[in-house]
Design an enzyme around this catalytic site. Structure first.
Site, mmCIF file in Angstrom:
data_model
loop_
_atom_site.group_PDB
_atom_site.id
_atom_site.type_symbol
_atom_site.label_atom_id
_atom_site.label_comp_id
_atom_site.label_asym_id
_atom_site.label_seq_id
_atom_site.Cartn_x
_atom_site.Cartn_y
_atom_site.Cartn_z
ATOM 1 C CB SER A 37 -0.949 0.009 1.201
ATOM 2 O OG SER A 37 -0.232 -0.104 2.416
ATOM 3 C CG ASP A 327 -4.121 5.695 6.551
ATOM 4 O OD1 ASP A 327 -2.936 5.439 6.881
ATOM 5 O OD2 ASP A 327 -4.661 5.183 5.551
ATOM 6 C CG HIS A 330 -0.860 4.009 4.419
ATOM 7 N ND1 HIS A 330 -2.171 3.649 4.690
ATOM 8 C CD2 HIS A 330 -0.272 2.903 3.890
ATOM 9 C CE1 HIS A 330 -2.366 2.392 4.332
ATOM 10 N NE2 HIS A 330 -1.224 1.915 3.843
#
Length: 371
Positions: A37, A327, A330
């Site tokens: 991600s 978040d 990340h």
């Protein structure tokens, strides 16, 4: 006679244009990105059953048009920023329906997938994600298409001149080994699990070399025990020491692996990008770098923690440029910019193409809550 000369000139012109077009396939160096991600630019948005997708506001709020684009951040990834500095085009997501052979030759491809890991079993909680082996399999399919397009000789040159980024590993710990729902958590201890990972990782990197990867950078893990999601597991809110030690052990083992492969595989320039100290210093001393918060996410669901992803009902921090984390998992665009800048300095990345005009660093707009 005039008509004959005219036809000759047209034929010569057509031949020159043909040669130009064929050569054009080989004039630009592109990159192929494999990751999770932290590097995903939209692949998971096309996985309809995936629970790890950055397809909701406020993801992408500081990127181009401000709409979600698949990046798990408010803005750019570290790979975006480093690639821009090197004059490398930003590769589109492999699952983008607009991807074709011409775009691959022009921009490369990004295979990164949120929740993906080095190990096939990693991230199964997210239902759909692309493991590194699956990403390499997709790369093999890409090669078949490119070879059919430009032939084996030009394809070999194209793939061997390309740059390769491999950036995975954190999910193998956070969304596998450290979660008791996965069998790896009780099958291995800390040392044997990393040995198991390195055995698989070695096979994958050798496979990439066999597919033409010659200049390859593996990015290491930061202090993943300090991400907000890990901190919230502690009653004190401190970093998870064991998780950070696992990251350090992974980095040490990966450094040895890359050194070994680079010295034994023909024409291989495999490098390990260790950013642990850079990120750790940023988290430990945020004020030193102009940040005010390094322990909680900018995008959160009020006092409900952890809210695993940003959602439209989330509340944004007052100044996104002052938060290290976007978040629970990340970094923010501002943090990614600092991390990328330090890595560029540390490893001396040089431009490989004439620098184009990439998307500029975002100017942080007011938060959605009006603050």
């Amino acid at each position: 006679m005039i008509k004959s000369k005219s036809k000759t000139l047209v034929a010569i012109y057509a031949l020159i244009m043909l040669l130009f077009l064929v050569d054009g396939y080989n004039c630009k160096i592109v990159q192929f990105i494999f990751g999770d991600s932290l590097s995903d630019v939209g692949n998971n948005n096309y996985l309809s059953k995936s629970l790890a997708r950055a397809n909701l506001p406020w993801y992408g709020i500081d990127f181009d048009n401000g709409l979600p684009n698949g990046r798990f951040s408010n803005g750019r990834t570290v790979a975006d920023i480093i690639g821009d500095s090197m004059g490398l085009p930003r590769p589109p997501a492999f699952l983008d329906p607009n991807l074709n052979e011409d775009l691959v030759l022009k921009n490369g491809v990004n295979y990164a997938s949120g929740g993906g890991g080095i190990l096939n079993e990693t991230g199964s909680f997210f239902v759909q994600r692309l493991s590194l082996y699956k990403q390499i399999e997709l790369f093999q399919g890409t090669q078949v298409l490119i070879r059919a397009k430009i032939g084996d000789t030009e394809a070999d040159k194209f793939f061997q001149e390309a740059r390769y980024v491999v950036a995975l590993g954190s999910n193998d710990f956070i969304n596998n080994y450290l979660m008791p729902i996965y069998s790896d958590s009780w099958t291995y201890n800390d040392n044997s699990f990393i040995q198991y990972m390195m055995g698989i990782f070695r096979e994958q990197l050798i496979l990439l070399h066999g597919l033409g990867a010659r200049q390859l950078m593996v990015f290491g893990l930061g202090p993943m025990g300090c991400i907000p999601l890990q901190r919230v597991l502690s009653s004190s809110g401190d970093c998870q020491d064991r998780t950070n030690k696992l990251a350090l052990s992974f980095n040490q083992a990966s450094t040895q692996l890359l050194d070994d492969l680079s010295s034994t595989l023909p024409n291989a320039s495999f490098r390990f990008g260790d950013a642990y100290d850079v990120v750790n210093d940023l988290i430990t001393n945020p004020n030193k770098y102009g940040f005010s918060n390094s322990d909680s996410p900018c995008c959160s669901f009020g006092k409900i923690r952890p809210a695993l992803t940003c959602v439209p009902a989330s509340i944004l921090c007052k100044d996104r440029s002052k938060y290290v984390f976007w978040d629970e998992y990340h970094p923010s665009d501002s943090a990614n910019q600092l991390i990328a800048t330090e890595l560029i300095k540390k490893f001396g990345f040089k431009p490989v193409n004439e620098t184009e005009s990439p998307s500029p660093a975002p100017s942080m707009a007011p938060s959605a809550d009006g603050n």
